[in-house]
Motif scaffolding. Sequence first.
Motif, PDB file in Angstrom:
ATOM      1  N   ALA A 198       0.844  -1.081  -0.072  1.00 11.69           N
ATOM      2  CA  ALA A 198      -0.039  -0.079   0.159  1.00 11.69           C
ATOM      3  C   ALA A 198       0.693   1.367   0.084  1.00 11.69           C
ATOM      4  O   ALA A 198       1.751   1.435   0.804  1.00 11.69           O
ATOM      5  CB  ALA A 198      -0.996  -0.131   1.363  1.00 11.69           C
ATOM      6  N   LEU A 199       0.661   1.966  -0.775  1.00 11.30           N
ATOM      7  CA  LEU A 199       1.349   3.310  -1.120  1.00 11.30           C
ATOM      8  C   LEU A 199       0.531   4.591  -0.209  1.00 11.30           C
ATOM      9  O   LEU A 199      -0.620   4.529  -0.237  1.00 11.30           O
ATOM     10  CB  LEU A 199       1.546   3.778  -2.621  1.00 11.30           C
ATOM     11  N   PRO A 200       1.109   5.334   0.312  1.00  6.83           N
ATOM     12  CA  PRO A 200       0.599   6.683   1.117  1.00  6.83           C
ATOM     13  C   PRO A 200      -0.185   7.460   0.044  1.00  6.83           C
ATOM     14  O   PRO A 200       0.074   7.416  -1.012  1.00  6.83           O
ATOM     15  CB  PRO A 200       1.808   7.286   1.687  1.00  6.83           C
ATOM     16  N   LYS A 201      -0.985   7.764   0.564  1.00  8.10           N
ATOM     17  CA  LYS A 201      -1.951   9.061  -0.229  1.00  8.10           C
ATOM     18  C   LYS A 201      -1.018  10.406  -0.042  1.00  8.10           C
ATOM     19  O   LYS A 201      -0.227  10.659   0.629  1.00  8.10           O
ATOM     20  CB  LYS A 201      -3.452   9.319   0.524  1.00  8.10           C
ATOM     21  N   PRO A 202      -1.385  11.098  -1.419  1.00 10.26           N
ATOM     22  CA  PRO A 202      -0.600  12.430  -1.455  1.00 10.26           C
ATOM     23  C   PRO A 202      -0.768  13.330  -0.337  1.00 10.26           C
ATOM     24  O   PRO A 202      -0.037  13.894   0.095  1.00 10.26           O
ATOM     25  CB  PRO A 202      -1.418  13.146  -2.664  1.00 10.26           C
ATOM     26  N   ALA A 203      -2.112  13.142   0.428  1.00 16.39           N
ATOM     27  CA  ALA A 203      -2.102  14.036   1.630  1.00 16.39           C
ATOM     28  C   ALA A 203      -1.428  13.719   2.750  1.00 16.39           C
ATOM     29  O   ALA A 203      -1.104  14.658   3.778  1.00 16.39           O
ATOM     30  CB  ALA A 203      -3.777  13.994   2.179  1.00 16.39           C
ATOM     31  N   ALA A 204      -0.951  12.456   2.864  1.00  9.94           N
ATOM     32  CA  ALA A 204      -0.062  12.063   3.950  1.00  9.94           C
ATOM     33  C   ALA A 204       1.302  12.544   3.509  1.00  9.94           C
ATOM     34  O   ALA A 204       2.168  12.016   4.540  1.00  9.94           O
ATOM     35  CB  ALA A 204      -0.442  10.497   4.160  1.00  9.94           C
ATOM     36  N   LYS A 247       4.326  14.957   3.087  1.00  8.45           N
ATOM     37  CA  LYS A 247       4.661  16.441   3.247  1.00  8.45           C
ATOM     38  C   LYS A 247       6.066  16.683   2.500  1.00  8.45           C
ATOM     39  O   LYS A 247       6.883  16.034   2.437  1.00  8.45           O
ATOM     40  CB  LYS A 247       5.145  16.738   4.844  1.00  8.45           C
ATOM     41  N   VAL A 248       5.544  17.730   1.448  1.00  4.77           N
ATOM     42  CA  VAL A 248       7.006  17.993   0.630  1.00  4.77           C
ATOM     43  C   VAL A 248       7.252  19.312   1.062  1.00  4.77           C
ATOM     44  O   VAL A 248       6.713  20.369   0.938  1.00  4.77           O
ATOM     45  CB  VAL A 248       6.033  17.895  -0.836  1.00  4.77           C
ATOM     46  N   ARG A 252      14.770  11.657  10.252  1.00  8.03           N
ATOM     47  CA  ARG A 252      14.242  10.593  11.030  1.00  8.03           C
ATOM     48  C   ARG A 252      12.764  11.170  10.528  1.00  8.03           C
ATOM     49  O   ARG A 252      11.590  10.048  11.001  1.00  8.03           O
ATOM     50  CB  ARG A 252      14.092  10.521  12.235  1.00  8.03           C
ATOM     51  N   THR A 253      12.380  12.158  10.221  1.00 11.79           N
ATOM     52  CA  THR A 253      11.022  12.466   9.904  1.00 11.79           C
ATOM     53  C   THR A 253      10.536  11.882   8.429  1.00 11.79           C
ATOM     54  O   THR A 253      11.499  11.536   7.478  1.00 11.79           O
ATOM     55  CB  THR A 253      10.897  14.254   9.918  1.00 11.79           C
ATOM     56  N   GLY A 254       9.358  11.998   8.234  1.00 11.56           N
ATOM     57  CA  GLY A 254       8.518  11.551   7.027  1.00 11.56           C
ATOM     58  C   GLY A 254       8.448  12.410   5.880  1.00 11.56           C
ATOM     59  O   GLY A 254       8.150  11.882   4.703  1.00 11.56           O
ATOM     60  N   GLU A 255       8.946  13.792   5.981  1.00 14.78           N
ATOM     61  CA  GLU A 255       8.842  14.717   5.040  1.00 14.78           C
ATOM     62  C   GLU A 255       9.826  14.399   3.791  1.00 14.78           C
ATOM     63  O   GLU A 255      10.949  13.865   4.035  1.00 14.78           O
ATOM     64  CB  GLU A 255       8.984  16.153   5.389  1.00 14.78           C
ATOM     65  N   ALA A 266      14.171  10.353   4.021  1.00 15.20           N
ATOM     66  CA  ALA A 266      14.957   9.331   4.747  1.00 15.20           C
ATOM     67  C   ALA A 266      14.716   7.935   3.989  1.00 15.20           C
ATOM     68  O   ALA A 266      14.043   7.803   3.018  1.00 15.20           O
ATOM     69  CB  ALA A 266      13.760   8.891   5.777  1.00 15.20           C
ATOM     70  N   PRO A 267      15.646   6.979   4.435  1.00 16.40           N
ATOM     71  CA  PRO A 267      15.340   5.834   3.643  1.00 16.40           C
ATOM     72  C   PRO A 267      14.086   4.879   3.709  1.00 16.40           C
ATOM     73  O   PRO A 267      13.913   4.282   2.764  1.00 16.40           O
ATOM     74  CB  PRO A 267      16.333   4.884   4.625  1.00 16.40           C
ATOM     75  N   THR A 268      13.301   5.191   4.586  1.00 15.29           N
ATOM     76  CA  THR A 268      11.988   4.714   4.545  1.00 15.29           C
ATOM     77  C   THR A 268      10.967   5.344   3.400  1.00 15.29           C
ATOM     78  O   THR A 268       9.787   4.769   3.185  1.00 15.29           O
ATOM     79  CB  THR A 268      11.165   4.841   5.847  1.00 15.29           C
ATOM     80  N   ALA A 269      11.577   6.566   2.936  1.00 12.69           N
ATOM     81  CA  ALA A 269      10.713   6.923   1.814  1.00 12.69           C
ATOM     82  C   ALA A 269      10.866   6.187   0.614  1.00 12.69           C
ATOM     83  O   ALA A 269      10.152   6.714  -0.438  1.00 12.69           O
ATOM     84  CB  ALA A 269      10.914   8.541   1.911  1.00 12.69           C
ATOM     85  N   THR A 270      11.801   5.516   0.201  1.00 11.50           N
ATOM     86  CA  THR A 270      12.375   5.082  -1.055  1.00 11.50           C
ATOM     87  C   THR A 270      10.945   4.314  -1.616  1.00 11.50           C
ATOM     88  O   THR A 270      10.703   4.355  -2.800  1.00 11.50           O
ATOM     89  CB  THR A 270      13.587   3.949  -0.755  1.00 11.50           C
ATOM     90  N   ASN A 271      10.453   3.359  -0.895  1.00 12.86           N
ATOM     91  CA  ASN A 271       9.395   2.611  -1.432  1.00 12.86           C
ATOM     92  C   ASN A 271       8.011   3.409  -1.169  1.00 12.86           C
ATOM     93  O   ASN A 271       6.950   2.380  -1.053  1.00 12.86           O
ATOM     94  CB  ASN A 271       9.559   1.133  -1.274  1.00 12.86           C
ATOM     95  N   GLY A 272       7.766   4.560  -0.738  1.00  9.98           N
ATOM     96  CA  GLY A 272       6.609   4.985  -0.245  1.00  9.98           C
ATOM     97  C   GLY A 272       6.342   6.345  -1.225  1.00  9.98           C
ATOM     98  O   GLY A 272       5.958   6.488  -1.909  1.00  9.98           O
ATOM     99  N   SER A 273       6.856   7.605  -0.173  1.00  8.93           N
ATOM    100  CA  SER A 273       6.626   8.722  -0.446  1.00  8.93           C
ATOM    101  C   SER A 273       7.252   9.231  -2.051  1.00  8.93           C
ATOM    102  O   SER A 273       6.945   9.747  -2.739  1.00  8.93           O
ATOM    103  CB  SER A 273       7.129   9.790   0.601  1.00  8.93           C
ATOM    104  N   PHE A 274       8.531   8.549  -2.009  1.00 11.69           N
ATOM    105  CA  PHE A 274       9.396   8.599  -3.498  1.00 11.69           C
ATOM    106  C   PHE A 274       8.716   8.064  -4.503  1.00 11.69           C
ATOM    107  O   PHE A 274       8.467   8.891  -5.769  1.00 11.69           O
ATOM    108  CB  PHE A 274      10.669   8.164  -3.450  1.00 11.69           C
TER     109      PHE A 274
END
Length: 200
Positions: free
Chosen positions: A77-83, A85-86, A161-164, A135-143
Amino acid sequence: MGGKYRITGDTYPRMRRPRHRRRLVLAGIGAVVALSLAGWGTLQLIDVFTGGDKSASAADHKRDCPTAKPSAAPVKALPKPAAIKVNVYNATTRSGLAKSAAEELKKRGFTIGEVGNATKAYDKKVPGTGVLLGAPTATNGSFTVLGTQLAGTVQKTDTRRTGEVDLILGAKFKAFSTPQEATAAMTALTKPAPAPSPSC
């Protein structure tokens, strides 16, 4: 002996088999050979038109192997655009680029953070369309989600460490993908791929 088989002097008569026996033997051998060739040719024709044992074994193999229904492979599952922060930063010489890009992303549902010029590490040093930094966690999600909005971006990670996510606009940036193109790219990412059928 008497008659024509009478022995006279040192000459002996030759005893010959009747010629009709030899002809019968040759005819019999010829018939056997002809029948053998005919039988062999018939078998070859049967193999050609029926496929021989290979087709039969393939049919048996297909019958023994159950037909597997294509199953959908699970998709992360990929995050929604609203989730997402850019932070939008301008690494080009064009003024106002970060502001206009941030406004466009906001229209598409993304949450906008900081907007301004890129740091010295990236200012006028991004030759492509842009850099996605997070962050590395954004590779398969926000990116992945943000990448559907702008083709050709380069992904980089740092120690945050933030998700932005930072979007650093480069020299080749002209415009985002159209909403239709972005939607099609997102659909391709979220559409489950059929799992391979089992081999028997």
